[in-house]
Design a protein around this motif. Structure first.
Motif, PDB file in Angstrom:
ATOM      1  N   LEU A 100       0.839  -1.193   0.000  1.00  0.00           N
ATOM      2  CA  LEU A 100       0.000   0.000   0.000  1.00  0.00           C
ATOM      3  C   LEU A 100       0.873   1.242   0.000  1.00  0.00           C
ATOM      4  CD1 LEU A 100      -2.691  -1.028   2.653  1.00  0.00           C
ATOM      5  CD2 LEU A 100      -2.936  -1.030   0.172  1.00  0.00           C
TER       6      LEU A 100
ATOM      7  N   ASP B  83      -6.729  -0.657 -11.561  1.00  0.00           N
ATOM      8  CA  ASP B  83      -7.095   0.729 -11.264  1.00  0.00           C
ATOM      9  C   ASP B  83      -6.279   1.271 -10.100  1.00  0.00           C
ATOM     10  OD1 ASP B  83      -8.993   3.099 -11.428  1.00  0.00           O
ATOM     11  OD2 ASP B  83      -9.372   2.421  -9.371  1.00  0.00           O
ATOM     12  N   ARG B  84      -6.092   0.467  -9.062  1.00  0.00           N
ATOM     13  CA  ARG B  84      -5.321   0.913  -7.896  1.00  0.00           C
ATOM     14  C   ARG B  84      -3.857   1.118  -8.251  1.00  0.00           C
ATOM     15  NH1 ARG B  84      -6.560  -2.654  -2.677  1.00  0.00           N
ATOM     16  NH2 ARG B  84      -5.481  -0.867  -1.720  1.00  0.00           N
TER      17      ARG B  84
ATOM     18  N   ARG C  70      -3.495   4.369 -10.104  1.00  0.00           N
ATOM     19  CA  ARG C  70      -3.672   5.548  -9.236  1.00  0.00           C
ATOM     20  C   ARG C  70      -2.561   5.670  -8.199  1.00  0.00           C
ATOM     21  NH1 ARG C  70      -7.325   5.040  -5.910  1.00  0.00           N
ATOM     22  NH2 ARG C  70      -8.268   2.998  -6.311  1.00  0.00           N
TER      23      ARG C  70
ATOM     24  N   ASP D  80      -2.053   3.821  -5.748  1.00  0.00           N
ATOM     25  CA  ASP D  80      -2.536   3.404  -4.442  1.00  0.00           C
ATOM     26  C   ASP D  80      -1.777   2.185  -3.949  1.00  0.00           C
ATOM     27  OD1 ASP D  80      -4.357   3.365  -2.188  1.00  0.00           O
ATOM     28  OD2 ASP D  80      -5.332   1.656  -3.141  1.00  0.00           O
TER      29      ASP D  80
END
Length: 347
Positions: free
Chosen positions: A223, A241-242, A245, A247
């Motif tokens: 993370l 998607d993460r 981004r 993330d």
């Protein structure tokens, strides 16, 4: 030490840094607000041309206390102008005048009380302002590379500082694993260098294969802004998607005893990257030292990356990095930058 590959193609510049300490400025980003009470004097100090350990010893002498009464969140370069916090344990809450610390090396920016000792790593990150001089290279191409770094990130190398002068910490770690006795502080430093060398080898393999910021089968994810990890798990649109981004990031091993968390292609690459004779000796030494397997993000994204040309051959860069990340990783992707301070003998 292995040569570190480039993620974005050929070098675009050559330059010098640290011609003066002001060319390398670092400000700690605090992780908490002081409580205003307690028995730990929290000092924010701007230092010039002095390393963190030296300043800590000056503070201990100023307070009339043993060195262990002074703590700090992170180490900062000597050949630089840096701002960082120190805490001094004063249980009777009687502190000498901070003005007595003023010198060419030390300026006290802020002094307040806090109810806890400052712990290592207790910072949100570091903000850098770097000035590169004698820059040789095409300005437009350099600016395009910086834009690419800002949008995509870059490999999260451990910097050369981790490995000591001329990379001597890794051979010293091997000697320690072979039986040479070391002081506890030296031992900790050499264990970190051994881990860092193995991590860089794994990251180098992924840069060479072009997958340092894309998933492999069996990937372990970290993370952003955290040491928390998860996976492996099947690749999904949500993970994609993460990842896009920032993330989450792919991760690599910080070696220790126990099984790798990664599996499949990720584990195969990691084990293959550290299968040479020296790496096997480093792995065995770390395992015998009872360090546990941990992970570190393979990808780093500088925050607020900006640049300006102070002159046709003078480039100023500013950006912020998370704790434990190195400004030299950013410079590496631009091209060879000579450290002018290394030409000056250490005092």
């Amino acid at each position: 030490m292995i040569p570190l590959p480039l993620a974005f193609g050929a070098p675009l510049l050559s330059a010098k840094i640290r011609t003066t300490p002001e060319d390398f400025q670092v400000d700690e980003l605090p992780a908490f607000e002081p409580s205003g009470e307690g028995e730990h004097l929290l000092l924010t100090i701007r230092k010039r041309g002095a390393n963190t350990v030296h300043v800590a010893k000056v503070l201990a002498k100023w307070a009339g206390l043993p060195d262990m009464a002074v703590s700090y969140a992170g180490m900062k370069d000597r050949h630089a102008v840096t701002t960082q916090r120190f805490s001094v344990h004063l249980p009777k809450r009687v502190a000498p005048d901070p003005a007595l610390l003023a010198s060419d090396e030390i300026e006290v920016v802020e002094s307040t009380w806090h109810n806890r000792k400052l712990q290592r790593g207790a910072l949100a990150g570091n903000r850098f302002k770097l000035v590169l001089r004698d820059v040789r290279g095409d300005a437009a191409a350099i600016e395009e590379r910086l834009s690419h770094i800002a949008s995509r990130g870059l490999p999260n190398w451990f910097g050369e500082q981790r490995f000591g002068r001329d990379g001597g910490n890794v051979p010293a770690a091997l000697a320690m694993f072979g039986g040479r006795r070391m002081r506890p502080d030296q031992r900790s430093l050499l264990l970190s260098a051994a881990r860092s060398a193995l991590f860089n080898q794994v990251l180098a393999a992924r840069v060479e294969q072009g997958n340092w910021d894309t998933p492999l089968d069996g990937e372990v994810w970290m993370l952003d802004g955290s040491r928390s990890v998860f996976g492996p798990e099947p690749w999904t649109d949500l993970l994609a998607d993460r990842l896009g981004r920032f993330d989450i990031h792919p991760s690599g091993p910080l070696w220790g005893e126990g099984e790798l968390r990664s599996t499949g292609a990720a584990a195969e690459l990691e084990l293959g990257a550290v299968a040479d004779e020296q790496s096997l000796a480093l792995r065995a030494g770390l395992e015998s030292a009872r360090l546990k397997q941990e992970r570190r993000a393979l990808r780093l994204r500088p925050a607020m990356l900006q640049h300006q040309w102070l002159a046709p051959d003078v480039l100023e860069l500013s950006f912020a990095l998370p704790p434990g990340c190195y400004a030299t990783a950013v410079l590496h992707e631009l091209g060879p930058v000579d450290d002018a301070s290394q030409a000056t003998p250490e005092a």
